[in-house]
Design an enzyme around this catalytic site. Structure first.
Site, mmCIF file in Angstrom:
data_model
loop_
_atom_site.group_PDB
_atom_site.id
_atom_site.type_symbol
_atom_site.label_atom_id
_atom_site.label_comp_id
_atom_site.label_asym_id
_atom_site.label_seq_id
_atom_site.Cartn_x
_atom_site.Cartn_y
_atom_site.Cartn_z
ATOM 1 N NE ARG A 91 5.127 0.824 10.341
ATOM 2 C CZ ARG A 91 6.188 0.200 9.810
ATOM 3 N NH1 ARG A 91 6.548 -0.983 10.255
ATOM 4 N NH2 ARG A 91 6.878 0.751 8.826
ATOM 5 C CG ASP A 233 4.440 -4.631 4.829
ATOM 6 O OD1 ASP A 233 4.311 -4.455 6.054
ATOM 7 O OD2 ASP A 233 5.506 -4.996 4.307
ATOM 8 C CG ASN A 243 7.763 -6.529 0.923
ATOM 9 O OD1 ASN A 243 7.235 -6.817 2.011
ATOM 10 N ND2 ASN A 243 8.951 -6.964 0.593
ATOM 11 C CE LYS A 244 10.465 -2.322 5.468
ATOM 12 N NZ LYS A 244 9.865 -1.175 6.207
#
Length: 346
Positions: A91, A233, A243-244
């Site tokens: 990832r 993240d 981030n998301k």
């Protein structure tokens, strides 16, 4: 020294039993609580990419624990090095994975590398628990009595080894009697808020209401949101935060409505070598995540077949929209960030 093969270790979503790593299938929640074996590099990478194990800190911890277990089983240094490379690429956005693997790589270079890797992996788990607790303490001090807080995605024990980052703040604020309720963004397209955060808050006894992502603006306009709390993240050297997907939208809305927007994350999420948000690699995911929905409840397809889809897993929130970076070391202000707090020399 006790080895991982003889140790029983468990967090909310990781455990080691009889020398084998198991992960809680976060795609099956909340309908089913199923533990899946992750005893090979290939199986763990598959679980990571399928989001059965997710959350920036947890991804790094799962990779570290597996490497240590493989070392104890007799895997050679050369093969462990190959495993490190493969896991690092699983990832691209979450920097905790890279940071943890860098520490495991240093342990691999030690003369007593098998015991060094086991010790380092356990140290990472213990550190993450402590980092979560410190973040929660610093963040809870910012929560005023009677607060209605809004959160996005999932940042609790499912994503860490401890009580979580942003959810850890919510938990401590709730325990201190300062939290009225939490607005939980469903977090499209994979519903981490609706499936995971709602489940965690319910388990913790924290009052919450679930909303569609598009309802957040209306709540803010009507004075129903006192602050927004999210995780991260990756934090770039200029304070930009990945981030998301959907986090940036919330930050823009919060800025317009003059609502505090806080990022809660451990220092391990900081990437001093990344100059700004534009340099953060953003993972692109499958079209099927947007054209339908899957999980413990099965699969439903709603878009026409062969619909073209743009599906980035993350977005970048500029530092200028962030009220505070709540780290394990304390609350970092915009003024500190502008003065170079996150720059490499720090």
């Amino acid at each position: 020294m006790q080895t991982l093969n003889t140790l029983d270790l468990q967090t909310t979503s990781l455990k080691i039993v009889n020398g084998q790593l198991w992960i809680l299938d976060q795609q099956a929640l909340p309908q089913r609580q199923e533990w899946l074996l992750a005893d090979t590099v290939a199986s763990l990478i598959e679980h990571i990419q399928a989001l059965r194990v997710r959350g920036a800190p947890l991804i790094g911890l799962s990779a570290s624990l597996l490497l240590a277990l493989l070392a104890e089983r007799g895997l050679s240094q050369a093969l462990l090095e190959q495993a490190l490379i493969a896991l690092r690429e699983s990832r691209p956005t979450a920097v905790n994975l890279m940071n943890n693997l860098a520490r495991m790589q240093q342990a691999l270079l030690q003369p007593n590398w098998v015991t060094a890797m086991a010790a380092e992996a356990l140290r990472l788990v213990d550190e993450d628990r402590e980092l979560c607790e410190r973040i929660a303490q610093h963040g809870a001090a910012l929560v005023k009595p009677g607060s209605n807080l809004l959160t996005h995605c999932n940042t609790g024990g499912l994503a860490t080894a401890g009580i979580g980052t942003a959810i850890g703040v919510l938990l401590r604020a709730h325990q201190q009697g300062n939290l009225r309720q939490v607005w939980v963004d469903e977090t499209r397209p994979l519903l981490q808020g609706g499936r995971l955060t709602a489940w965690e808050l319910g388990e913790l006894g924290i009052p919450y209401q679930l909303i569609c992502d598009s309802m957040a603006a209306s709540l803010m306009a009507h004075g129903q949101v006192d602050a927004i709390w999210v995780g991260a993240d990756r934090i770039a050297a200029n304070g930009d935060v990945a981030n998301k997907i959907g986090t940036y939208s919330l930050a823009v809305l919060a800025h317009y409505h003059r609502i505090p927007f806080y990022v809660a994350a451990p220092h391990t999420t900081h990437d001093p070598d990344c100059p700004d948000g534009a340099a953060i690699p953003i993972e692109q995911r499958a079209a099927s995540e947007v054209t339908g929905v899957s999980g413990g409840f099965g699969h439903c397809q709603w878009a026409p077949k062969d619909t073209a889809v743009y599906n980035p897993a993350f977005d970048v929130t500029p530092a200028a929209l962030i009220s505070g970076w709540v780290l394990d070391s304390g609350v970092i202000t915009p003024e500190q960030v502008a003065a170079g707090f996150f720059q490499p020399h720090r």
